[in-house]
Scaffold this active site. Structure first.
Site, short mmCIF file in Angstrom:
data_model
loop_
_atom_site.label_atom_id
_atom_site.label_comp_id
_atom_site.label_asym_id
_atom_site.label_seq_id
_atom_site.Cartn_x
_atom_site.Cartn_y
_atom_site.Cartn_z
CG ASN A 1 -1.90 0.90 1.12
OD1 ASN A 1 -1.77 2.59 0.46
ND2 ASN A 1 -2.43 1.72 2.09
CE LYS B 1 -0.16 3.31 5.05
NZ LYS B 1 0.08 3.30 6.14
CG HIS C 1 -5.51 1.52 5.62
ND1 HIS C 1 -4.86 2.32 6.23
CD2 HIS C 1 -4.26 0.78 5.42
CE1 HIS C 1 -3.94 2.16 6.76
NE2 HIS C 1 -3.86 1.00 5.75
CD GLU D 1 -2.69 4.93 7.01
OE1 GLU D 1 -1.85 4.72 6.91
OE2 GLU D 1 -3.74 5.19 5.61
CD GLU E 1 -3.61 -2.73 7.50
OE1 GLU E 1 -1.93 -2.64 7.27
OE2 GLU E 1 -4.07 -2.28 7.62
N GLY F 1 3.09 2.06 10.96
CA GLY F 1 4.08 3.33 10.72
C GLY F 1 4.50 3.86 12.27
CB SER G 1 5.62 -1.04 11.89
OG SER G 1 5.22 -0.08 12.38
#
Length: 254
Positions: free
Chosen positions: A10, A12, A96, A98, A166, A172, A212
């Protein structure tokens, strides 16, 4: 038949034209396991999706990072599932963290998006995962089960769904769920599918880990019984993504 290892990248909201060309060149030049060992999907920003698709070798598939919940129309800024199908894009990432956190996409909305994308012929990487507060409160499985149920309530077949677990606290941040933590949630998710859907769905649905993942931790994570691959963020922009793809070999030799 075993579950084929799956590695998604991904990208992003990252990349320039030149940077994307470099990533594609690195992928095309990399030595990766054969298609019968690993399925590889990369997800560039929408503006680069067509050039990435046309330049990548056929071993690599392309995914969109999101799509709209219904047929296109007066929805400024959105991309419809029909548009992706028209471009020959086979995959889409939906739900996701986010999108859930920043754009306030609810479990139910994510479920509707997954169902509509599937109805138009797309394959879906459906994301679930808990926040640090939820993990510390001991509600990880309650949260992940509710997210999964919202999808299950809207779909009749899991054949074209990959579930990406996730943990939000690991995305991240450099923090990674330990292999044991990842395996525990993946096993519980599989048990949930067996109890609430069907045993064969639980056995065949790929549950991949994201948070990560990098070249140094991928083999140990990938070696866990119920970890069927990865959804990789930052490391998918770097040459080490090739090393992460190669982690599929741990399942082949298991």
């Amino acid at each position: 038949m075993g579950r084929k290892f799956f590695v998604g990248g991904n990208w992003k909201c990252n990349g320039t034209k030149d940077e994307v060309k470099q990533i594609v060149s690195t992928l095309n030049g990399g030595q990766v396991p054969s298609a019968d060992v690993v399925e590889i999907v990369v997800s560039p920003p929408f503006v680069f999706i067509q050039c990435v698709k046309s330049e990548l070798k056929s071993h690599f598939q392309v995914a969109a990072q999101n799509c709209w919940v219904k047929k296109g129309g007066a929805f400024t800024g959105e991309i419809s599932a029909e548009m992706l199908v028209n471009l020959g894009i086979p995959w889409v990432i939906i739900g996701h963290s986010e999108r859930r956190a920043i754009f306030k996409e609810s479990n139910e909305f994510v479920g509707e998006k997954v169902a509509y994308a599937l109805s138009q012929g797309l394959k879906v990487i459906a994301c679930v995962g808990e926040t640090l507060e939820e993990r510390e409160a001991g509600t990880t499985m309650k949260v992940v089960a509710a997210q999964t149920k919202a999808i299950a309530d809207k779909i009749s077949s899991w054949d074209n769904v990959v579930v990406a677990y996730e943990p939000v606290w690991a995305i991240g941040t450099g923090k990674v769920a330990t292999p044991a933590q990842a395996q525990e949630v993946h096993a519980e998710l599989r048990k949930w599918l067996e109890t609430n859907i069907k045993a064969d769905v639980a056995a065949s649905t790929r549950i991949i880990y994201g948070g990560s993942v990098n070249g140094s931790n991928c083999k140990e994570l990938g070696g866990q019984q119920d970890v069927d691959g990865f959804l990789v963020g930052g490391a998918s922009l770097k040459p080490e993504f090739i090393d992460i793809i190669k982690a599929a070999e741990v399942k082949k030799s298991a």
